[in-house]
Motif scaffolding. Structure first.
Motif, mmCIF file in Angstrom:
data_model
loop_
_atom_site.group_PDB
_atom_site.id
_atom_site.type_symbol
_atom_site.label_atom_id
_atom_site.label_comp_id
_atom_site.label_asym_id
_atom_site.label_seq_id
_atom_site.Cartn_x
_atom_site.Cartn_y
_atom_site.Cartn_z
ATOM 1 N N VAL A 43 0.991 -1.345 0.090
ATOM 2 C CA VAL A 43 -0.027 0.045 -0.221
ATOM 3 C C VAL A 43 0.748 1.445 -0.069
ATOM 4 O O VAL A 43 0.670 1.937 -0.737
ATOM 5 N N SER A 44 1.736 1.154 0.880
ATOM 6 C CA SER A 44 2.761 2.257 0.974
ATOM 7 C C SER A 44 3.501 2.732 -0.603
ATOM 8 O O SER A 44 3.641 3.883 -0.575
ATOM 9 N N VAL A 45 4.040 1.633 -1.095
ATOM 10 C CA VAL A 45 4.654 1.950 -2.476
ATOM 11 C C VAL A 45 3.566 2.418 -3.327
ATOM 12 O O VAL A 45 3.950 3.473 -4.237
ATOM 13 N N PHE A 46 2.519 1.855 -3.488
ATOM 14 C CA PHE A 46 1.577 2.453 -4.720
ATOM 15 C C PHE A 46 1.016 3.767 -4.253
ATOM 16 O O PHE A 46 0.963 4.433 -5.246
ATOM 17 N N ASP A 47 0.802 3.927 -2.925
ATOM 18 C CA ASP A 47 0.328 5.381 -2.465
ATOM 19 C C ASP A 47 1.352 6.302 -2.779
ATOM 20 O O ASP A 47 1.051 7.497 -3.445
ATOM 21 N N THR A 48 2.614 6.227 -2.473
ATOM 22 C CA THR A 48 3.630 7.136 -2.862
ATOM 23 C C THR A 48 3.958 7.248 -4.268
ATOM 24 O O THR A 48 4.031 8.470 -4.725
#
Length: 282
Positions: A43-48
Motif C-alpha cells: 500500500v505504501s509503495v503504490f500510494d507514494t
C-alpha cells in the motif's frame, strides 16, 4: 482494536486437556506470531508512486485548463457578439464564463486535498455502523486487519494448541480437523478482506491520479465527457471504499462480540459458526 481483547482472553478450560503428569506438554503446538507488514509495504509503495504521478500530471493540468479556457471564452463570446447583443448580455456571458473557469481552477489547485478529504469521510461513514470498533487509521493499514483476524481466532487456536498432535491425536482427529479448518477459514477470510481493501485503495489512487488531467476538459462543453468519466471513476471508488469499510467494521464488531462462555473452550458448533460468518463476509 480494544474491542478484540475480549476474544483473545485466556480460557481456563484448556488445562483440562493436559494430563496430570504433563506428558502431553511436549506435543503442545506453538503458534508463530503474525506479521503482515508486507501488505502495508504494498500500500505504501503504490500510494507514494501514485501521489508522485498525481503531482507530475498536475504540472500539465493548469496549462491544459488555460488552453481550454481560452477556447471556451471564444466559443461562448463569439456568437453573443456576432448576434449584436447589447452590452448587458455580452457582459453577463463574459462574467459567467470567467466564473466557470475560475471554479475549475479552484478545484484543480485543491484537487488532491479534496480527494483525500472525501476518501477519509466515506471510510468514516462506512465504519460508523460497526460502532467504531475499527478506526480510520486501522482501516488504511491492512496488517491491522489481518492481525484482527488472528486475534479473532485465538480461542480456537488455543484449543488446537492444547490438544496437540501427540499420541492422543488419533483419537481426537475429527475434532482436530474441524477446529483446524475453522481456524484456517477465519484467518483466510480476514486475509482476503485485507487484499480486497488493498485493491480498492490502489484502484482509487489510480482514479485520483488521472483526474488531474481529465478534470480540466470539463470546462469545454464538447470535451466535458472526459471530466465526467474521471469524476464517475472517483465517485465509484469512494462508494466502493464506503462498502468495504462497512464490511470491515461490522465483521470486527461481530467477532469481538462472539459469545464464549468464560472458563470453557469453544465448541465445534461455535467454531463452525465463526468460520461460516468469516467466509460469508469475505
Amino acid at each position: 482494536m480494544a474491542a478484540m481483547a475480549g476474544v483473545a482472553s485466556h480460557h481456563t478450560g484448556l488445562s483440562a486437556l493436559h494430563s496430570a503428569d504433563g506428558r502431553r506438554d511436549r506435543w503442545h503446538v506453538a503458534w508463530p506470531s503474525v506479521s503482515a507488514t508486507f501488505f502495508d509495504l504494498i500500500v505504501s509503495v503504490f500510494d507514494t508512486a501514485l501521489r508522485q504521478g498525481f503531482s507530475t500530471l498536475m504540472a500539465y493540468a493548469i496549462p491544459l485548463l488555460g488552453a481550454l479556457a481560452i477556447i471556451r471564452f471564444y466559443v461562448t463570446m463569439a456568437p453573443v457578439i456576432a448576434s449584436g447583443a447589447g452590452m448587458g448580455d455580452a457582459l453577463g456571458a463574459c462574467l459567467w464564463t470567467l466564473l466557470i473557469i475560475g471554479l475549475y481552477y479552484f478545484v484543480l489547485i485543491h484537487l488532491e486535498r479534496l480527494i483525500d478529504a472525501a476518501l477519509n469521510t466515506f471510510i468514516t461513514w462506512g465504519l460508523a455502523p460497526g460502532g467504531n470498533a475499527f478506526s480510520l487509521g486501522d482501516f488504511l493499514v491492512p496488517s491491522r486487519l489481518i492481525k484482527a483476524g488472528w486475534t479473532a481466532s485465538t480461542p480456537i487456536r488455543e484449543l488446537i494448541g492444547a490438544m496437540g498432535w501427540g499420541k492422543a491425536a488419533p483419537w481426537n482427529w475429527p475434532t482436530l480437523v474441524i477446529f483446524t479448518l475453522s481456524f484456517l477459514a477465519i484467518f483466510a477470510a480476514f486475509v482476503i478482506l485485507a487484499v480486497e481493501v488493498i485493491i480498492a485503495l490502489v484502484e482509487f489512487r489510480f482514479a485520483a491520479m488521472v483526474s488531474a488531467v481529465f478534470v480540466p476538459w470539463g470546462v469545454l462543453t464538447q470535451t466535458a465527457f472526459f471530466a465526467e468519466l474521471s469524476v464517475a471513476w472517483v465517485v465509484g471508488g469512494l462508494i466502493r471504499m464506503l462498502i468495504m469499510a462497512g464490511l470491515v467494521g461490522i465483521t470486527i464488531t461481530l467477532f469481538s462480540r462472539a459469545v464464549l462462555v468464560p472458563g470453557q473452550d469453544p465448541g465445534i458448533s461455535e467454531a463452525l459458526l465463526m468460520a461460516s460468518v468469516a467466509g460469508l463476509f469475505a
